[in-house]
Design an enzyme around this catalytic site. Structure first.
Site, PDB file in Angstrom:
ATOM      1  N   ASP A   3       0.845  -1.184   0.000  1.00  0.00           N
ATOM      2  CA  ASP A   3       0.000   0.000   0.000  1.00  0.00           C
ATOM      3  C   ASP A   3       0.880   1.234   0.000  1.00  0.00           C
ATOM      4  O   ASP A   3       2.020   1.212   0.459  1.00  0.00           O
ATOM      5  CB  ASP A   3      -0.923   0.017   1.221  1.00  0.00           C
ATOM      6  CG  ASP A   3      -0.167   0.128   2.524  1.00  0.00           C
ATOM      7  OD1 ASP A   3      -0.065   1.242   3.056  1.00  0.00           O
ATOM      8  OD2 ASP A   3       0.343  -0.911   3.006  1.00  0.00           O
ATOM      9  N   PHE A  30      -1.277   6.802  -2.399  1.00  0.00           N
ATOM     10  CA  PHE A  30      -2.422   6.957  -3.282  1.00  0.00           C
ATOM     11  C   PHE A  30      -2.984   5.626  -3.769  1.00  0.00           C
ATOM     12  O   PHE A  30      -3.976   5.619  -4.497  1.00  0.00           O
ATOM     13  CB  PHE A  30      -2.039   7.782  -4.525  1.00  0.00           C
ATOM     14  CG  PHE A  30      -1.342   9.061  -4.204  1.00  0.00           C
ATOM     15  CD1 PHE A  30      -1.912   9.972  -3.333  1.00  0.00           C
ATOM     16  CD2 PHE A  30      -0.108   9.362  -4.761  1.00  0.00           C
ATOM     17  CE1 PHE A  30      -1.278  11.159  -3.033  1.00  0.00           C
ATOM     18  CE2 PHE A  30       0.532  10.542  -4.460  1.00  0.00           C
ATOM     19  CZ  PHE A  30      -0.056  11.447  -3.594  1.00  0.00           C
ATOM     20  N   ILE A  58      -3.169   0.945  -3.500  1.00  0.00           N
ATOM     21  CA  ILE A  58      -2.887  -0.343  -2.883  1.00  0.00           C
ATOM     22  C   ILE A  58      -2.520  -1.319  -3.993  1.00  0.00           C
ATOM     23  O   ILE A  58      -2.857  -1.111  -5.164  1.00  0.00           O
ATOM     24  CB  ILE A  58      -4.092  -0.881  -2.082  1.00  0.00           C
ATOM     25  CG1 ILE A  58      -5.285  -1.118  -3.010  1.00  0.00           C
ATOM     26  CG2 ILE A  58      -4.458   0.040  -0.947  1.00  0.00           C
ATOM     27  CD1 ILE A  58      -6.411  -1.883  -2.346  1.00  0.00           C
ATOM     28  N   ASP A  90      13.037   8.066  -7.339  1.00  0.00           N
ATOM     29  CA  ASP A  90      12.639   7.494  -6.044  1.00  0.00           C
ATOM     30  C   ASP A  90      13.194   6.080  -5.897  1.00  0.00           C
ATOM     31  O   ASP A  90      12.476   5.153  -5.520  1.00  0.00           O
ATOM     32  CB  ASP A  90      11.121   7.495  -5.906  1.00  0.00           C
ATOM     33  CG  ASP A  90      10.676   7.280  -4.458  1.00  0.00           C
ATOM     34  OD1 ASP A  90      11.456   7.644  -3.547  1.00  0.00           O
ATOM     35  OD2 ASP A  90       9.581   6.737  -4.240  1.00  0.00           O
TER      36      ASP A  90
END
Length: 755
Positions: free
Chosen positions: A492, A495, A497, A605
C-alpha cells in the site's frame, strides 16, 4: 540566348533530304533520308517535352537552382549539333530560332535533269547513307544526354553533424536538400536514427546549432560543406573543440554498404557495458561490424583490448600549472572519454584550461612522467598538468599547505581505512509506504518514527485498506474481473494499494495496482507520467506493465509479480549482505538505471522499498527488479522539484540548484552502502530531518569498524565514486557497470586512498 516553353518545327529540319529525294529519285537514298528525318523529329519532340518539364519544375519549386544559363545552353548545344549534322548531310543548311520556334530550310544543288550518271548516283547514294547513319548515331547519343538529369534542381548540400558536447565523436555527414527533407522534423528523425547507430544519445534530436552556438531555424540556413551540432532534448549548446580533424568532409558517406572505418571506430570507442541489458559478464561484448575482423586491423584489436583491460571508471585530481596556490580540479575518467592516451589528454585540456593551450605533459605527484594510458589508472590519482612551458622539478612538485589541504579534503570521502564507530550501531530508517512528491519531502518530519508502532491485526488492516479504496469486486473493469482472480493485499502507498492476482487461464500471478484518483487531486499528471513511462520500458530488471485501465474514480495497472517481496524486507531479515550478493543486486540495479538513463528518464525514487527481489531456496537474491515509476519523468532540462525519500535524496536536490539523471546514481550508492553494513552512510539523531539534510549536503561519511572491517577496498571505491557531492564527477550508471568490483575483476585495483 533563351529557349522558350515549347519548340515547334515550322519547316522540315532536314529539307535537304526531301530535295535530294525529288532530284535523284534513288529509292535507297529516299528511305534513308526519311528515317533520318523521323529520328530528328523524335529528337525535337523529346527536347520539347524536356523543356516543358523544366518550366514546370521552375514554377513549383522556389529553391536555389543551378545557373539557368548553363541549363538552357544544353538544348542549344544539342540543336547546334543537329544543325551541323544536317549541314554536313546537305552541304548547306540553317536552323533559326524566332519566338520560340525553330525553322529550317536547306537546298541541294543536284545534277541537271537528264544528266544523271551512274557515278553521280553512286556518290549521292553513299553520301546520303553516310549522313543518315550520322544522324541516327547522333540521335542515340543525344537521347542519352536527354535521359541524364538536366532538369535544374537544387543540389543537395553535404553537411556534417556532431553530437552536442561530444568532442570525440567524428561526426556524420548526410546530403540535405528540400527534396530530401520537407521539414525540420523529418531531418530531426533521420539524424536521431543515424546518431543512435553511432553513439549513445539521451533522446531525440530537437535542435541544431552552428559551430558558434547559433540556433538553426530553417533548412535554407544550412550551408554546403559546413558543420553543425545536434542537440537532444533541447539541451543548451556546449562549446567544445569538436573532432573536426577525424576525417575529411568529402570522404564521409552514409551508404549502408560502405560505412567508413571512422563510424565503426566511433561505436567501438563507446562500448556498452555487457551488463547494461542484463547480459552476464561472462559473455564478452561483440564489437559492432565484426570487431577486428571487420576492419582487418590487428592493431585496433590490441588497442581496444588494452583499453578494456586497463580503463575503469575513476576520479582523478588534477593540479593546473600556474602561480601557487594552483587550481585543483577533479575529472571523471571512464571508457567513454578515455579510449586512448590522447583522448585523456584532450579531456584534461578541457577542464584545466591552461593559458598555453593544449596539455602536453602530465606528471604524477612524485614527479614521474605519465607516458601511457595505464598510468592514469594505476596507484596514482593526483597529476600535474602542463602545456609547452618548462617544468621546474625543484619547486613545481612541492605542494603548498593550502594545496595539500584541498587534496586532503577531496580524499576525505575516498578513504578506505575504517574508523571506529562511536556509540551504538546506526539504524535503518523506518520503511516508507509513500514517495513524497514535490513540496512534501521536508514536511515529513518525524512521521517515519511514529510509523514503527505495531500495526493492528493484519487481516483487519488489509480489509480496512481495501474498504478505504471504495473498490468492490463488481466495480473492477471487466477486462480485469473476467481474466483474473483477486488475492491478498501485498502493498500500500499514499495513493494506491497493490493486490496479488492470478490469471484465470494460466494461473500465472500478477500484481494489480489500484490508484485512487480522489487521493491525488492536483497530482493526476504523476499517474499519467507513470503509465506513459512504463509503456516505453522493456528490460529484464524493470517491472513490466501488462495492462492499464483508466476509469473515472480509479486507475488500474496490471504489473509483473515478483515473489520475493521488496528489498527493504530482505534487509530487515538478514541485516547485511555479502559482497557477492551485493554485487548481483547492484549489477541488476545499474543495468536498469543505465537503460532508463539512455532513454533520458530519471526514476527519482530509487530506494529498497521500490526494488523487488527473487530469492532461491536458500534465501539468496537471484534477481532484482526496479518498480514504482510514480515520480519518474523524462529529463529535457535541469529539474528543480524537491522530491524523493529523505535518506536517499541527493545533495543537488536539497540545494535546489538543478538536477538530472545522476540523482539515481546517488540513491543507488546509498543502497549499496546499506546492503553491506545494514545502515545508511548519512544518519541523524532520532532521524531528525534537518540534521540529516545537512549531513547529506556536506558529503562527509565514514566506513566505520567493525561493520566494514571485512569489506574490501574495491566496493568502498565504487561507493565513494557514486556518492560524490559534485554531479559532474559522480559516476554514471554505465560507470557502475564498468567498475572493476561490479565486473568481479578486483585484482585490477584502483589505488590506495588511505594515505
Amino acid at each position: 540566348m533563351e529557349v522558350h516553353n515549347s519548340l515547334h518545327c515550322t519547316a522540315p529540319v532536314l529539307s535537304s533530304l526531301q530535295a535530294s529525294a525529288s532530284g535523284s529519285g534513288t529509292p535507297k537514298k529516299t528511305a534513308a533520308s526519311s528515317a533520318a528525318a523521323q529520328n530528328s523529329k523524335q529528337l525535337l519532340d523529346q527536347l520539347s517535352q524536356q523543356q516543358k518539364a523544366q518550366e514546370e519544375a521552375e514554377t513549383h519549386s522556389r529553391r536555389d537552382c543551378d545557373s539557368p544559363a548553363s541549363s538552357n545552353s544544353e538544348p542549344e548545344k544539342d540543336l547546334d549539333e543537329l544543325r551541323d549534322l544536317n549541314g554536313s548531310l546537305t552541304g548547306s543548311g540553317s536552323v533559326g530560332k524566332s519566338n520560340g520556334s525553330l525553322s529550317g530550310a536547306s537546298s541541294t544543288t543536284s545534277a541537271p535533269a537528264g544528266t544523271s550518271t551512274p557515278g553521280s548516283a553512286n556518290t549521292n547514294g553513299s553520301a546520303s547513307g553516310a549522313a543518315s547513319l550520322s544522324v541516327v548515331s547522333a540521335t542515340a547519343h543525344l537521347k542519352k544526354r536527354i535521359t541524364s538529369s538536366r532538369t535544374p534542381t537544387r543540389k543537395a548540400h553535404r553537411i556534417k553533424f556532431y553530437r552536442n558536447g561530444d568532442r570525440f565523436y567524428p561526426g556524420i555527414t548526410i546530403p540535405v536538400s528540400n527534396e530530401r527533407y520537407r521539414s525540420f522534423e523529418s531531418l530531426y528523425e533521420d539524424l536521431t536514427r543515424l546518431l543512435e547507430e553511432n553513439v549513445k544519445i539521451p533522446g531525440a534530436v530537437r535542435t541544431i546549432y552552428d559551430m558558434v552556438g547559433k540556433k538553426i531555424t530553417a533548412l535554407e540556413e544550412l550551408e554546403d560543406g559546413q558543420s553543425y551540432v545536434c542537440s537532444c532534448n533541447n539541451e543548451n549548446f556546449k562549446k567544445v573543440d569538436y573532432n573536426t580533424s577525424s576525417q575529411p568532409l568529402a570522404n564521409l558517406t552514409l551508404a549502408n554498404n560502405s560505412r567508413t572505418s571512422s563510424h565503426r571506430l566511433a561505436k567501438l570507442q563507446r562500448p556498452a557495458s555487457p551488463l547494461k541489458n542484463g547480459v552476464p559478464n561472462s559473455i564478452a561484448p561483440v564489437p559492432v561490424g565484426g570487431g577486428a575482423a571487420a576492419n582487418g586491423s590487428p592493431l585496433n584489436t590490441s588497442r581496444f583490448s588494452e583499453r578494456d583491460s586497463v580503463v575503469h571508471p575513476r576520479i582523478v585530481t588534477l593540479i593546473r600549472n600556474g602561480t601557487k596556490p594552483r587550481r585543483i580540479i577533479r575529472l571523471l575518467l571512464n571508457k567513454r572519454n578515455s579510449p586512448s592516451f590522447d583522448h585523456v589528454l584532450t579531456a584534461i585540456t578541457q577542464v584545466v584550461r591552461l593559458d598555453t593551450g593544449y596539455v602536453r605533459k602530465v606528471f604524477t605527484l612524485s614527479g614521474v612522467s605519465v607516458l601511457q594510458l595505464s598510468d592514469f589508472f594505476g596507484s596514482d590519482d593526483v597529476f600535474f598538468a602542463y602545456g609547452t612551458e618548462r617544468v621546474n622539478t625543484v619547486d613545481d612538485f612541492k605542494l603548498e599547505s593550502e594545496e595539500q589541504r584541498a587534496i586532503n579534503a577531496i580524499r576525505k570521502t575516498l578513504r578506505t581505512a575504517g574508523t571506529a564507530c562511536k556509540g551504538p550501531k546506526p539504524k535503518m530508517p523506518v520503511k516508507s509506504k509513500k514517495a513524497y512528491p514535490p513540496g512534501e519531502l521536508k514536511a515529513q518530519a518525524e512521521a517515519q518514527l511514529q510509523a514503527s508502532a505495531a500495526p493492528a491485526n493484519e487481516d483487519e488492516e488489509q480489509a480496512a485498506l481495501l474498504k478505504s479504496t471504495g473498490v468492490e469486486v463488481a466495480e473492477l473493469p471487466a477486462a480485469i474481473r473476467d481474466n483474473y482472480t483477486l488475492s491478498q493485499i501485498i502493498g500500500d502507498g499514499n495513493f494506491a494499494i497493490v493486490l496479488k492476482i492470478k490469471d484465470r487461464q494460466t494461473g500465472i500471478p500478477h500484481a494489480l495496482k489500484i490508484i485512487d484518483k480522489s487521493k491525488c487531486k492536483g497530482k493526476e499528471h504523476y499517474i499519467d507520467a507513470e503509465v506513459r513511462v512504463m509503456k516505453k520500458l522493456h528490460h529484464p530488471h524493470i517491472i513490466s506493465l501488462i495492462m492499464d485501465v483508466d476509469q473515472d474514480t480509479n486507475m488500474y495497472l496490471v504489473l509483473e509479480y515478483v515473489s520475493g517481496g521488496d528489498l527493504f524486507d530482505a534487509i530487515t531479515q538478514v541485516t547485511r549482505f555479502s559482497e557477492s550478493q551485493s554485487r548481483i543486486m547492484i549489477r541488476h540495479l545499474g543495468s536498469a538505471m543505465s537503460y532508463l538513463h539512455s532513454m533520458g528518464i530519471v526514476h527519482r525514487d530509487i530506494k529498497p522499498e521500490n526494488l523487488l527481489v527473487e530469492l532461491d531456496d536458500f534465501g539468496n537474491v537471484v534477481q532484482l527488479k526496479l518498480a514504482d515509476f510514480g515520480l519518474a519523468c523524462e529529463v529535457t532540462e535541469p529539474l528543480y522539484a524537491v522530491c524523493g525519500t529523505p535518506t536517499y535524496v541527493a545533495p543537488e536536490i536539497l540545494l535546489e540548484v538543478g538536477y538530472g539523471l545522476k540523482i539515481d546514481v546517488w540513491a543507488a550508492g546509498i543502497i549499496l552502502y546499506i546492503l553491506l553494513c545494514g545502515f545508511p552512510p548519512f544518519v541523524a539523531p532520532d532521524n531528525q530531518q534537518e540534521p540529516l539534510f545537512d549531513a547529506i549536503i556536506s558529503g562527509v561519511y565514514e566506513f566505520p569498524d567493525p561493520y566494514w572491517s571485512d569489506i574490501g577496498d574495491g566496493v568502498r571505491d565504487l561507493i565513494a565514486n557514486m556518492l560524490q557531492s559534485d554531479p559532474d564527477v559522480r559516476f554514471t550508471s554505465e560507470d557502475i557497470l564498468d567498475h572493476y568490483w561490479t565486473m568481479g575483476n578486483e585484482e585490477i585495483g584502483c589505488g590506495d586512498y588511505s594515505r
